[in-house]
Scaffold this active site. Structure first.
Site, PDB file in Angstrom:
ATOM      1  N   ASP A  35      38.367  -6.024  -5.706  1.00 46.67           N
ATOM      2  CA  ASP A  35      38.532  -7.447  -5.449  1.00 46.67           C
ATOM      3  C   ASP A  35      38.647  -7.654  -3.949  1.00 46.67           C
ATOM      4  O   ASP A  35      38.805  -6.707  -3.165  1.00 46.67           O
ATOM      5  CB  ASP A  35      39.783  -7.986  -6.154  1.00 46.67           C
ATOM      6  CG  ASP A  35      39.767  -9.491  -6.330  1.00 46.67           C
ATOM      7  OD1 ASP A  35      38.723 -10.112  -6.028  1.00 46.67           O
ATOM      8  OD2 ASP A  35      40.795 -10.057  -6.755  1.00 46.67           O
TER       9      ASP A  35
ATOM     10  N   ASP B 176      43.510  -7.292  -7.378  1.00 44.12           N
ATOM     11  CA  ASP B 176      43.884  -8.519  -6.670  1.00 44.12           C
ATOM     12  C   ASP B 176      45.136  -8.295  -5.828  1.00 44.12           C
ATOM     13  O   ASP B 176      45.230  -8.763  -4.680  1.00 44.12           O
ATOM     14  CB  ASP B 176      44.111  -9.641  -7.683  1.00 44.12           C
ATOM     15  CG  ASP B 176      44.564 -10.933  -7.019  1.00 44.12           C
ATOM     16  OD1 ASP B 176      43.740 -11.561  -6.330  1.00 44.12           O
ATOM     17  OD2 ASP B 176      45.750 -11.296  -7.175  1.00 44.12           O
TER      18      ASP B 176
ATOM     19  N   GLU C 119      34.995  -9.460  -1.184  1.00 45.93           N
ATOM     20  CA  GLU C 119      34.732  -8.883  -2.510  1.00 45.93           C
ATOM     21  C   GLU C 119      33.753  -7.724  -2.414  1.00 45.93           C
ATOM     22  O   GLU C 119      33.945  -6.673  -3.046  1.00 45.93           O
ATOM     23  CB  GLU C 119      34.211  -9.974  -3.440  1.00 45.93           C
ATOM     24  CG  GLU C 119      35.289 -10.975  -3.837  1.00 45.93           C
ATOM     25  CD  GLU C 119      34.724 -12.272  -4.392  1.00 45.93           C
ATOM     26  OE1 GLU C 119      35.492 -13.030  -5.005  1.00 45.93           O
ATOM     27  OE2 GLU C 119      33.507 -12.532  -4.205  1.00 45.93           O
TER      28      GLU C 119
ATOM     29  N   HIS D 243      -0.583  -2.093  14.828  1.00 48.27           N
ATOM     30  CA  HIS D 243      -1.905  -2.723  14.769  1.00 48.27           C
ATOM     31  C   HIS D 243      -2.879  -1.927  13.894  1.00 48.27           C
ATOM     32  O   HIS D 243      -2.652  -0.740  13.601  1.00 48.27           O
ATOM     33  CB  HIS D 243      -2.487  -2.859  16.179  1.00 48.27           C
ATOM     34  CG  HIS D 243      -2.746  -1.519  16.833  1.00 48.27           C
ATOM     35  ND1 HIS D 243      -3.847  -0.740  16.562  1.00 48.27           N
ATOM     36  CD2 HIS D 243      -2.003  -0.824  17.734  1.00 48.27           C
ATOM     37  CE1 HIS D 243      -3.802   0.369  17.278  1.00 48.27           C
ATOM     38  NE2 HIS D 243      -2.684   0.353  17.992  1.00 48.27           N
TER      39      HIS D 243
ATOM     40  N   ASP E  49      36.024  -9.580 -10.896  1.00 50.41           N
ATOM     41  CA  ASP E  49      36.038 -10.961 -11.366  1.00 50.41           C
ATOM     42  C   ASP E  49      35.126 -11.862 -10.541  1.00 50.41           C
ATOM     43  O   ASP E  49      35.136 -13.083 -10.693  1.00 50.41           O
ATOM     44  CB  ASP E  49      37.461 -11.528 -11.390  1.00 50.41           C
ATOM     45  CG  ASP E  49      38.122 -11.521 -10.021  1.00 50.41           C
ATOM     46  OD1 ASP E  49      37.598 -12.186  -9.110  1.00 50.41           O
ATOM     47  OD2 ASP E  49      39.159 -10.845  -9.859  1.00 50.41           O
TER      48      ASP E  49
ATOM     49  N   GLU F  68       1.517  -0.866  24.433  1.00 52.19           N
ATOM     50  CA  GLU F  68       1.545   0.591  24.323  1.00 52.19           C
ATOM     51  C   GLU F  68       1.846   1.208  25.686  1.00 52.19           C
ATOM     52  O   GLU F  68       1.667   0.565  26.742  1.00 52.19           O
ATOM     53  CB  GLU F  68       0.190   1.091  23.783  1.00 52.19           C
ATOM     54  CG  GLU F  68       0.059   2.593  23.610  1.00 52.19           C
ATOM     55  CD  GLU F  68       1.073   3.174  22.639  1.00 52.19           C
ATOM     56  OE1 GLU F  68       2.243   3.348  23.068  1.00 52.19           O
ATOM     57  OE2 GLU F  68       0.703   3.462  21.488  1.00 52.19           O
TER      58      GLU F  68
END
Length: 394
Positions: free
Chosen positions: A10, A132, A51, A191, A78, A272
């Site tokens: 929780d 909790d 949570e 590319h 929950d 490049e």
């Protein structure tokens, strides 16, 4: 017989977002024995972030205790949102949860690789009292980490009290709290092939700058469709397409931008590497006549050909380009080249120069990263070429 485990998790936030914390515990599902308890503060965060953090702590506890092998793990929470998203029935739409969801899924995979399995189950809040209570300990600023010997838990024992591990008091500050909101997704696309690519010739910044070959154009169109499909499966936010200043990257980026309905922009720092007097040279010729110099170009980050640039110089400008791209937020698609893409991955993964050549980036391959304002980076995938199935390979 497989061992059955329960993870109860929780999290909460006083203010949502506000002062947040999480809690999690691991039980033996058969005996009810309490195996592990976790809690910690999160600073300022939302309920959903808290949570998910509890879920991650519970799964990590299973792995830390080396209980994953052949285990049937049932996660009970929950939070309907977290359960449905982890079960794959709901999308993860909010950016501040995407990284946490990916982290939780990675822990699920680790359990599965160890031989276990994980199932998610929603329970009413009244049935999640222990987790909790631990999350409230986290919101109170306490860090809890305790591994038990497997004795049955005392249902009347307080959630936090005598016999617990030492408590660390944490000063909550929004200035020092990791920021999970406002992430930027970066999709890197190499590319398509040119005649130089097909002939295995060096072609860097300042060279001949050829256009895409016919195969390269087909690859670019396929990559554009793949990027469009990728973004359609999520909440991309504002979309930007960037390209290097070289023709082949601009052509590839133009196909992607058209598929996404946006206008591309050019950032020459995505070009490049410049190979100086070797631009246009065939790799086979260099391997025969200049083997030592070729090895040095690959192995020495400070070596540059006359008129060219070193790997370290290239990496510095690409790092600046990457920072500018991330600062745009939303989703940024970059059409670039092999070495710049390797530089980005080496930077975010901490890969040294000796190992950089181990990174594969095929023509029009897709690589995706997610970057958070707190500096966190997650590489979602590298060198995805599934869209090229059915096309001739270079």
């Amino acid at each position: 017989m497989p061992r059955a485990l329960l993870v109860e998790a929780d999290g909460g936030s006083r203010g949502n977002p506000g002062v947040a914390g999480y809690g999690a515990l691991v039980r033996d599902a058969t005996t009810g024995a309490l195996l592990a308890e976790r809690a910690a503060p999160l600073g300022r965060a939302s309920n959903n972030v808290a949570e998910y953090s509890g879920l991650i702590a519970g799964l990590q506890a299973v792995l830390d205790l080396e209980l994953a092998g052949d285990a049937e793990v049932t996660v009970r929470m929950d939070s309907k949102l977290v359960v449905e998203q982890m079960a794959g029935r709901w999308k993860v739409k909010h950016q501040d949860m995407r990284r946490l969801a990916l982290q939780a899924r990675d822990l699920v995979r680790q359990v599965e690789w160890a031989g276990g399995q994980v199932d998610f189950r929603w329970i009413p809040r009244a049935d999640n009292a222990a987790a909790d209570a631990l999350s409230n300990d986290g919101m109170d600023g306490h860090t809890v980490r305790r591994d038990h010997g497997g004795a049955p838990a005392d249902p009347d024992a307080p959630a936090f009290g005598e016999g617990w591990a030492p408590v660390a008091e944490v000063v909550l500050s929004t200035e020092t709290t990791p920021t999970l909101e406002g992430s930027c997704r970066v999709v890197l696309v190499r590319h398509g092939v040119t005649e130089f690519t097909l002939a295995r010739r060096l072609d860097g910044r300042g060279g001949a700058d050829p256009e895409l070959a016919e195969l390269g154009l087909e690859q670019a169109r396929a990559a554009a469709g793949a990027v469009r499909d990728l973004l359609a499966r999520s909440e991309p936010g504002p979309v930007t397409v960037l390209t290097s200043a070289l023709t082949r990257a601009q052509q590839t980026g133009a196909e992607i931008a058209a598929a996404l309905g946006v206008e591309p922009s050019v950032d020459a720092d995505w070009d490049e590497q410049s190979f100086g007097d070797w631009d246009g040279a065939a790799m086979s010729e260099l391997a025969q006549g200049h083997r030592d110099e070729l090895v040095r170009l690959r192995s020495d980050p400070d070596y540059a050909r006359p008129g060219g640039e070193s790997h370290r110089q290239l990496a510095a400008r690409v790092s600046d380009a990457f920072a500018r791209a991330v600062a745009r937020g939303g989703t940024v698609v970059v059409a670039s080249h092999r070495k710049p893409l390797m530089c980005v991955l080496a930077q975010v993964l901490g890969i040294d120069h000796e190992r950089i050549w181990s990174i594969a980036t095929a023509p029009t391959s897709l690589t995706a990263l997610e970057v958070w304002p707190d500096g966190g980076v997650q590489v979602a995938f590298v060198n995805d070429v599934h869209h090229l199935q059915g096309l001739e390979t270079a």
